[in-house]
Design a protein around this motif. Structure first.
Motif, PDB file in Angstrom:
ATOM      1  N   ASP A  34       0.797  -1.231   0.000  1.00 35.86           N
ATOM      2  CA  ASP A  34       0.000   0.000   0.000  1.00 35.86           C
ATOM      3  C   ASP A  34       0.825   1.274   0.000  1.00 35.86           C
ATOM      4  OD1 ASP A  34      -2.624  -1.215   0.195  1.00 35.86           O
ATOM      5  OD2 ASP A  34      -2.058  -1.798   2.215  1.00 35.86           O
ATOM      6  N   ALA A  35       2.080   1.197   0.450  1.00 37.68           N
ATOM      7  CA  ALA A  35       2.939   2.384   0.514  1.00 37.68           C
ATOM      8  C   ALA A  35       4.388   1.932   0.576  1.00 37.68           C
ATOM      9  CB  ALA A  35       2.603   3.243   1.730  1.00 37.68           C
ATOM     10  N   VAL A  36       5.284   2.792   0.081  1.00 40.07           N
ATOM     11  CA  VAL A  36       6.717   2.518   0.117  1.00 40.07           C
ATOM     12  C   VAL A  36       7.416   3.731   0.719  1.00 40.07           C
ATOM     13  CG1 VAL A  36       8.801   2.104  -1.233  1.00 40.07           C
ATOM     14  CG2 VAL A  36       6.646   0.990  -1.884  1.00 40.07           C
ATOM     15  N   THR A  59       6.133   3.489  -8.038  1.00 36.83           N
ATOM     16  CA  THR A  59       4.977   3.749  -7.172  1.00 36.83           C
ATOM     17  C   THR A  59       3.937   4.621  -7.865  1.00 36.83           C
ATOM     18  OG1 THR A  59       6.151   5.615  -6.131  1.00 36.83           O
ATOM     19  CG2 THR A  59       6.292   3.470  -5.037  1.00 36.83           C
ATOM     20  N   ASN A  60       4.397   5.558  -8.671  1.00 35.85           N
ATOM     21  CA  ASN A  60       3.454   6.417  -9.382  1.00 35.85           C
ATOM     22  C   ASN A  60       2.624   5.601 -10.367  1.00 35.85           C
ATOM     23  OD1 ASN A  60       2.426   9.110 -10.068  1.00 35.85           O
ATOM     24  ND2 ASN A  60       3.465   8.788 -12.024  1.00 35.85           N
ATOM     25  N   GLU A  61       3.271   4.689 -11.063  1.00 35.15           N
ATOM     26  CA  GLU A  61       2.551   3.837 -12.012  1.00 35.15           C
ATOM     27  C   GLU A  61       1.549   2.945 -11.294  1.00 35.15           C
ATOM     28  OE1 GLU A  61       3.461   0.478 -15.473  1.00 35.15           O
ATOM     29  OE2 GLU A  61       5.118   1.480 -14.434  1.00 35.15           O
ATOM     30  N   PRO A  65       1.593   5.652  -2.647  1.00 32.98           N
ATOM     31  CA  PRO A  65       2.465   6.755  -2.258  1.00 32.98           C
ATOM     32  C   PRO A  65       3.915   6.349  -2.029  1.00 32.98           C
ATOM     33  CG  PRO A  65       1.076   6.104  -0.411  1.00 32.98           C
ATOM     34  CD  PRO A  65       0.592   5.331  -1.610  1.00 32.98           C
ATOM     35  N   LEU A  66       4.825   7.216  -2.452  1.00 32.32           N
ATOM     36  CA  LEU A  66       6.234   7.125  -2.088  1.00 32.32           C
ATOM     37  C   LEU A  66       6.475   8.140  -0.984  1.00 32.32           C
ATOM     38  CD1 LEU A  66       9.127   6.060  -2.527  1.00 32.32           C
ATOM     39  CD2 LEU A  66       9.452   7.960  -4.147  1.00 32.32           C
ATOM     40  N   ILE A  67       6.929   7.658   0.139  1.00 34.94           N
ATOM     41  CA  ILE A  67       7.155   8.489   1.317  1.00 34.94           C
ATOM     42  C   ILE A  67       8.647   8.486   1.625  1.00 34.94           C
ATOM     43  CG2 ILE A  67       6.668   8.717   3.796  1.00 34.94           C
ATOM     44  CD1 ILE A  67       3.927   7.394   3.164  1.00 34.94           C
ATOM     45  N   VAL A  68       9.211   9.660   1.855  1.00 34.30           N
ATOM     46  CA  VAL A  68      10.637   9.789   2.126  1.00 34.30           C
ATOM     47  C   VAL A  68      10.866   9.874   3.624  1.00 34.30           C
ATOM     48  CG1 VAL A  68      12.672  11.265   1.828  1.00 34.30           C
ATOM     49  CG2 VAL A  68      11.117  10.879  -0.096  1.00 34.30           C
ATOM     50  N   ASP A  79       9.512  15.197  -5.625  1.00 40.43           N
ATOM     51  CA  ASP A  79       8.065  15.406  -5.701  1.00 40.43           C
ATOM     52  C   ASP A  79       7.341  14.211  -5.098  1.00 40.43           C
ATOM     53  OD1 ASP A  79       5.723  16.791  -6.261  1.00 40.43           O
ATOM     54  OD2 ASP A  79       5.538  15.939  -8.263  1.00 40.43           O
ATOM     55  N   ALA A  80       7.877  13.730  -3.975  1.00 37.25           N
ATOM     56  CA  ALA A  80       7.324  12.557  -3.312  1.00 37.25           C
ATOM     57  C   ALA A  80       5.943  12.840  -2.749  1.00 37.25           C
ATOM     58  CB  ALA A  80       8.261  12.098  -2.186  1.00 37.25           C
ATOM     59  N   ASP A  81       5.217  11.775  -2.479  1.00 33.93           N
ATOM     60  CA  ASP A  81       3.848  11.909  -1.963  1.00 33.93           C
ATOM     61  C   ASP A  81       3.811  12.215  -0.469  1.00 33.93           C
ATOM     62  OD1 ASP A  81       2.297  10.930  -4.418  1.00 33.93           O
ATOM     63  OD2 ASP A  81       3.769   9.342  -4.090  1.00 33.93           O
ATOM     64  N   GLY A  82       4.931  11.929   0.233  1.00 31.34           N
ATOM     65  CA  GLY A  82       4.895  12.147   1.664  1.00 31.34           C
ATOM     66  C   GLY A  82       6.264  12.161   2.296  1.00 31.34           C
TER      67      GLY A  82
END
Length: 216
Positions: A34-36, A59-61, A65-68, A79-82
């Motif tokens: 669900d998230a990385v 993750t975008n494909e 969400p890609l979270i840093v 431009d990460a999601d979180g």
């Protein structure tokens, strides 16, 4: 936050058995992650950035969400999601000002008091742990384990998603889900698995079983 965080992969290349983080993430996505979170704390900034670019494409494909971890500047560059923040990182509101109101902001906590403070400060979800003994942090496992009861206590005092982390496996994920965790975050359970996709599916099934058992 309208995202599900049932199964959440935290990257760590030195646990990947030589396969590389991108390969593990690709397989975890196939298994329904669900998230990385891009962690890789010991990598250089440029290495994390280049890896982050690869992970963002994956993750975008997959529309997850890609979270840093920690680095607001890296999250901006990718431009990460979180962003996921710990005790030594920027305050939640400062990070949100840099990243935008739509950015997912997570916060690590280990007590109900810290959980309440993080929610009041505007966190979208909480990473709670380490629940069980784990060797993936730079601390001694016996000092960091907070136990399932603390997960339950945190879940009782907040309304945002609670993600349990630390020593989580498919064998114990159901326990933390039944205690009130919305999901679990793992490194080794997926990254070291011979089949990361299958490991992801097993973890998801354990979390769902825990939730179902808690409602019966």
């Amino acid at each position: 936050m309208d995202r599900t965080l049932s199964t959440y992969l935290v990257s760590q290349a030195d646990r990947s058995n030589g396969r590389g983080t991108a390969t593990v993430v690709r397989e975890a996505i196939a298994g329904g992650i669900d998230a990385v979170q891009l962690r890789e704390k010991h990598a250089s900034a440029i290495d994390r950035y280049e890896l982050g670019q690869n992970l963002y494409e994956l993750t975008n494909e997959a529309d997850i969400p890609l979270i840093v971890n920690d680095r607001v500047d890296l999250a901006v560059a990718l431009d990460a999601d979180g962003i996921h923040l710990g005790d030594g990182d920027l305050p939640i509101q400062v990070a949100r000002e840099q990243l935008g109101e739509d950015t997912i902001v997570g916060r690590s906590v280990a007590t109900p008091e810290a959980a309440r403070m993080a929610e009041a400060a505007g966190a979208d979800y909480l990473g709670v742990g380490a629940v069980f003994a784990t060797g993936t942090k730079d601390t001694r496992p016996s000092e960091s384990a907070i136990g399932v009861d603390t997960v339950a206590a945190v879940a009782d005092v907040v309304s945002i998603p609670v993600v349990a982390i630390g020593g989580i496996t498919s064998e114990n994920a159901g326990r933390v889900a039944a205690a009130g965790a919305d999901g679990v975050a793992v490194v080794t359970t997926i990254t070291e698995a011979d089949d990361p996709a299958a490991a992801t599916r097993e973890l998801h099934e354990a979390v769902e079983a825990g939730h179902e058992g808690a409602t019966q």
